[in-house]
Design an enzyme around this catalytic site. Structure first.
Site, PDB file in Angstrom:
ATOM      1  N   GLU A   1      96.034 -10.806 104.628  1.00  0.00           N
ATOM      2  CA  GLU A   1      95.035  -9.811 105.019  1.00  0.00           C
ATOM      3  C   GLU A   1      94.441 -10.136 106.385  1.00  0.00           C
ATOM      4  O   GLU A   1      94.251  -9.251 107.233  1.00  0.00           O
ATOM      5  CB  GLU A   1      93.911  -9.748 103.973  1.00  0.00           C
ATOM      6  CG  GLU A   1      94.389  -9.317 102.597  1.00  0.00           C
ATOM      7  CD  GLU A   1      94.736 -10.489 101.680  1.00  0.00           C
ATOM      8  OE1 GLU A   1      94.438 -10.408 100.487  1.00  0.00           O
ATOM      9  OE2 GLU A   1      95.306 -11.487 102.194  1.00  0.00           O
TER      10      GLU A   1
ATOM     11  N   CYS B   1      89.329 -13.450 101.620  1.00  0.00           N
ATOM     12  CA  CYS B   1      89.942 -12.286 102.257  1.00  0.00           C
ATOM     13  C   CYS B   1      89.188 -10.998 101.912  1.00  0.00           C
ATOM     14  O   CYS B   1      89.165 -10.052 102.707  1.00  0.00           O
ATOM     15  CB  CYS B   1      91.404 -12.168 101.841  1.00  0.00           C
ATOM     16  SG  CYS B   1      92.451 -13.466 102.523  1.00  0.00           S
TER      17      CYS B   1
ATOM     18  N   ALA C   1     133.637 -30.165  86.274  1.00  0.00           N
ATOM     19  CA  ALA C   1     134.217 -31.348  86.922  1.00  0.00           C
ATOM     20  C   ALA C   1     135.400 -31.823  86.096  1.00  0.00           C
ATOM     21  O   ALA C   1     135.517 -31.500  84.905  1.00  0.00           O
ATOM     22  CB  ALA C   1     133.182 -32.469  87.046  1.00  0.00           C
TER      23      ALA C   1
ATOM     24  N   ALA D   1     137.647 -34.815  84.200  1.00  0.00           N
ATOM     25  CA  ALA D   1     137.217 -35.836  83.240  1.00  0.00           C
ATOM     26  C   ALA D   1     136.693 -37.088  83.936  1.00  0.00           C
ATOM     27  O   ALA D   1     135.790 -37.762  83.421  1.00  0.00           O
ATOM     28  CB  ALA D   1     138.365 -36.196  82.300  1.00  0.00           C
TER      29      ALA D   1
ATOM     30  N   ASP E   1     128.007 -38.922  91.691  1.00  0.00           N
ATOM     31  CA  ASP E   1     128.309 -38.108  92.868  1.00  0.00           C
ATOM     32  C   ASP E   1     127.577 -38.535  94.137  1.00  0.00           C
ATOM     33  O   ASP E   1     127.971 -38.136  95.231  1.00  0.00           O
ATOM     34  CB  ASP E   1     127.970 -36.645  92.593  1.00  0.00           C
ATOM     35  CG  ASP E   1     128.812 -36.050  91.479  1.00  0.00           C
ATOM     36  OD1 ASP E   1     129.900 -36.576  91.232  1.00  0.00           O
ATOM     37  OD2 ASP E   1     128.371 -35.058  90.871  1.00  0.00           O
TER      38      ASP E   1
ATOM     39  N   LEU F   1     121.313 -33.303  97.925  1.00  0.00           N
ATOM     40  CA  LEU F   1     120.409 -32.281  97.386  1.00  0.00           C
ATOM     41  C   LEU F   1     119.349 -31.852  98.399  1.00  0.00           C
ATOM     42  O   LEU F   1     118.205 -31.560  98.042  1.00  0.00           O
ATOM     43  CB  LEU F   1     119.738 -32.773  96.092  1.00  0.00           C
ATOM     44  CG  LEU F   1     120.697 -33.118  94.943  1.00  0.00           C
ATOM     45  CD1 LEU F   1     119.917 -33.558  93.706  1.00  0.00           C
ATOM     46  CD2 LEU F   1     121.613 -31.946  94.609  1.00  0.00           C
TER      47      LEU F   1
ATOM     48  N   GLU G   1     119.832 -29.157  89.444  1.00  0.00           N
ATOM     49  CA  GLU G   1     121.238 -29.347  89.798  1.00  0.00           C
ATOM     50  C   GLU G   1     121.656 -30.662  89.170  1.00  0.00           C
ATOM     51  O   GLU G   1     121.486 -31.728  89.762  1.00  0.00           O
ATOM     52  CB  GLU G   1     121.420 -29.367  91.317  1.00  0.00           C
ATOM     53  CG  GLU G   1     121.013 -28.072  92.008  1.00  0.00           C
ATOM     54  CD  GLU G   1     121.451 -28.023  93.454  1.00  0.00           C
ATOM     55  OE1 GLU G   1     122.629 -28.361  93.739  1.00  0.00           O
ATOM     56  OE2 GLU G   1     120.639 -27.649  94.314  1.00  0.00           O
TER      57      GLU G   1
ATOM     58  N   GLY H   1     124.023 -32.670  85.603  1.00  0.00           N
ATOM     59  CA  GLY H   1     125.175 -32.639  84.729  1.00  0.00           C
ATOM     60  C   GLY H   1     124.905 -31.932  83.415  1.00  0.00           C
ATOM     61  O   GLY H   1     123.811 -31.407  83.170  1.00  0.00           O
TER      62      GLY H   1
END
Length: 358
Positions: free
Chosen positions: A53, A85, A163, A165, A201, A205, A291, A293
């Protein structure tokens, strides 16, 4: 009424400009219209800076006198890091205020609209409310229930595998999908994963400037949170060494690490999804992107705390020995978790599905 809808739609477009920057505040846009002509517009850009505003009033100057203000969220009535505001609109001589929705923040909660009405302004609320709520789903969830809005992001083959194995998964989806994921990370206050993903991994991220168009890269990195009951994340993990905040969430009995890593402790053998989310909400977190497993994804899904599933499907098959989407011990058809498709679109050679629980 058609004009009202037109100007509110424009205010919502303005609010979206703060999609990546307003944390922990809501995304808000405002349009000032005088005699059918837009005389001012603005949006909230960052917490601690002027609200939508005030930005619109600055843009309008003296033309705000007698104008109609279209704002996507009820004008605030309290003094926080910025003045109210509602008072700014009154001081500028605005005659009518159309708000998309009431602010659920207990410090506002209808008081801003009431102050405007008491001063003699014509006030309406509820125009395009659903669209305004969707823009600030996380803020509203936190204010109303003390939890953030939670999304799980997964990338899978057509046969639902994430993924091989041995854990190898780079890359199932293409670069277009990876660029798209950057947008979901950027709008999230927290990106959450588990220590198993870190050990397997070693993901970053983070937001990567090379995956953004020139000039659009957000400067704020999301807060990265690792569920790590026994604090096993190695000091060499990317997630600890890159710019931005990173926190390990463990359980009581495991002492703080001596390497300077930020750690939190929660009760129990392992942090429960709801306990983790309430802790994050208490720090002003509106949106969480998971994110992780199959174990953590399944645990949060079973908890009932997940609002949306963002699923990228690649045109490939990984076979029955590959790893599944989630650890969900469902035995009977009666126990299946039904999802509703909210959106589907092609992203490069892949498909992105946005789903919610029914």
């Amino acid at each position: 009424m058609n004009d009202d809808r037109r100007w509110m739609a424009h205010a919502l477009v303005l609010a979206q400009r703060g999609l990546y920057t307003t944390h922990p505040n809501p995304r808000v846009g405002c349009v000032l219209v005088n005699a059918g002509v837009m005389v001012g517009q603005g949006w909230h850009e960052r917490a601690g800076e002027a609200h939508a505003e005030v930005m619109a009033l600055r843009d309008a100057g003296p033309r705000a006198q007698g104008a109609v203000a279209y704002v996507t969220l009820e004008p605030c009535s309290h003094t926080g890091r910025t003045p109210p505001c509602a008072d700014a609109l009154l001081a500028a001589g605005v005659q009518r205020v159309v708000a998309a929705m009431q602010d659920p923040n207990p410090q506002v909660a209808g008081q801003g609209l009431a102050r405007l009405r008491a001063a003699g302004l014509e006030v309406e609320c509820g125009l395009m409310e659903a669209e305004a709520e969707a823009l600030n789903a996380g803020f509203l969830r936190r204010m109303r229930g003390g939890l953030p809005w939670v999304r799980i992001k997964l990338a899978a083959s057509l046969d639902g595998r994430t993924a091989m194995a041995d854990g190898s998964a780079r890359w199932i989806t293409g670069e277009a999908a990876r660029r798209d994921v950057q947008r979901w990370r950027a709008r999230s206050d927290v990106v959450l994963t588990g220590v198993g993903t870190i050990l397997c991994d070693n993901p970053a991220l983070n937001l990567r400037e090379e995956l953004w168009p020139v000039g659009e890269f957000p400067q704020r990195q999301p807060w990265r949170v690792v569920l790590d009951s026994h604090l096993r994340t190695p000091l060499t993990a990317q997630i600890l060494r890159l710019p931005g905040r990173c926190t390990l969430v463990g359980v009581e009995g495991h002492h703080q690490r001596q390497d300077g890593t930020e750690c939190r402790q929660l009760e129990g053998d392992r942090p429960s999804p709801e306990a983790v989310l309430r802790m994050l909400a208490q720090e002003g977190v509106n949106e969480v992107l998971i994110e992780a497993g199959a174990g953590i994804a399944g645990s949060f899904m079973r908890s009932g705390c997940v609002d949306e599933l963002i699923l990228y499907l690649a045109p490939t098959l990984l076979g029955s020995q590959a790893r599944p989407l989630m650890d969900l011990p469902i035995v009977t058809m009666a126990d299946q978790l039904r999802l509703r498709l909210k959106d589907q679109r092609a992203v490069g050679d892949d498909w992105r599905l946005v789903l919610e629980r029914t």
